[in-house]
Write a protein that holds these residues in place. Structure first.
Motif, mmCIF file in Angstrom:
data_model
loop_
_atom_site.group_PDB
_atom_site.id
_atom_site.type_symbol
_atom_site.label_atom_id
_atom_site.label_comp_id
_atom_site.label_asym_id
_atom_site.label_seq_id
_atom_site.Cartn_x
_atom_site.Cartn_y
_atom_site.Cartn_z
ATOM 1 N N THR A 113 0.850 -1.185 0.000
ATOM 2 C CA THR A 113 0.000 0.000 0.000
ATOM 3 C C THR A 113 0.890 1.241 0.000
ATOM 4 O O THR A 113 2.108 1.144 0.182
ATOM 5 N N ARG A 115 1.084 3.606 2.256
ATOM 6 C CA ARG A 115 1.689 3.796 3.576
ATOM 7 C C ARG A 115 2.797 2.770 3.811
ATOM 8 O O ARG A 115 3.849 3.107 4.355
ATOM 9 N N GLU A 116 2.579 1.539 3.380
ATOM 10 C CA GLU A 116 3.614 0.519 3.525
ATOM 11 C C GLU A 116 4.845 0.873 2.694
ATOM 12 O O GLU A 116 5.974 0.609 3.102
ATOM 13 N N HIS A 146 2.504 -1.782 10.214
ATOM 14 C CA HIS A 146 2.931 -1.602 8.827
ATOM 15 C C HIS A 146 4.242 -2.351 8.563
ATOM 16 O O HIS A 146 4.405 -2.966 7.506
#
Length: 175
Positions: A113, A115-116, A146
């Motif tokens: 993602t 954010r990841e 995460h």
């Protein structure tokens, strides 16, 4: 009826590019438009060509091309092309941001993602959970979650393994 056929065909091709190959919108629009224009140009050339055999031959050939052009586009497009680009043009990559393109490729390849991906960038630069949480404005537990997702998706067990993986991707890109 022809317009309905083209609409259905283009919708199917765009859905295939989007869902199966995870193409960016720019690639989807470019490839489908290229197929349409190439088919129209070929049909115009064949229609304008003098036909001595029969008047229905250009119509039959241009009709066959309407089916053939999208098929050829699907065969030419592999899973690597939306990421690496064809030739000198690389969609979605900025020339001045080599590291951003590297992490975008890693994110695409491993299904990270946004954010990841940010967390991966910080981890690859040797940052710890506390620093990452301060930089991103997240709780340390959120960063820990995460990090766990990143490690699981990248199939690594430590920050050093992640750094090694990023360096290997960088070396592969630079070759």
């Amino acid at each position: 009826m022809a317009h309905c056929y083209v609409y259905v065909l283009m919708t199917c091709i765009c859905s295939y590019f989007s869902n199966c190959l995870k193409c960016s919108p720019g690639w989807i629009v470019s490839l489908t438009t290229l197929c349409m224009v190439a088919g129209q140009m070929l049909a115009a050339i064949l229609a304008a060509a003098p036909c001595t055999v029969a008047s229905s031959v250009p119509v039959a050939v241009s009709g066959a091309m309407a089916f053939l052009m999208p098929t050829v586009a699907l065969l030419l497009l592999s899973n690597d092309n939306p990421v690496s680009g064809w030739g000198a043009i690389r969609p979605g990559a900025r020339k001045e941001d080599g590291e951003g393109a590297l992490f975008a490729k890693i994110a695409s390849d491993y299904g990270l993602t946004a954010r990841e991906t940010e967390v991966t960038e910080y981890l690859a630069r040797g940052r710890n959970k506390r620093v990452i949480s301060q930089e991103l404005g997240l709780a340390e537990e959120t960063v820990k979650t995460h990090m766990g997702n990143v490690y699981r998706k990248l199939l690594v067990h430590s920050q050093q393994e992640l750094i090694d993986l990023v360096e290997a991707e960088r070396d592969a890109r630079d070759r």
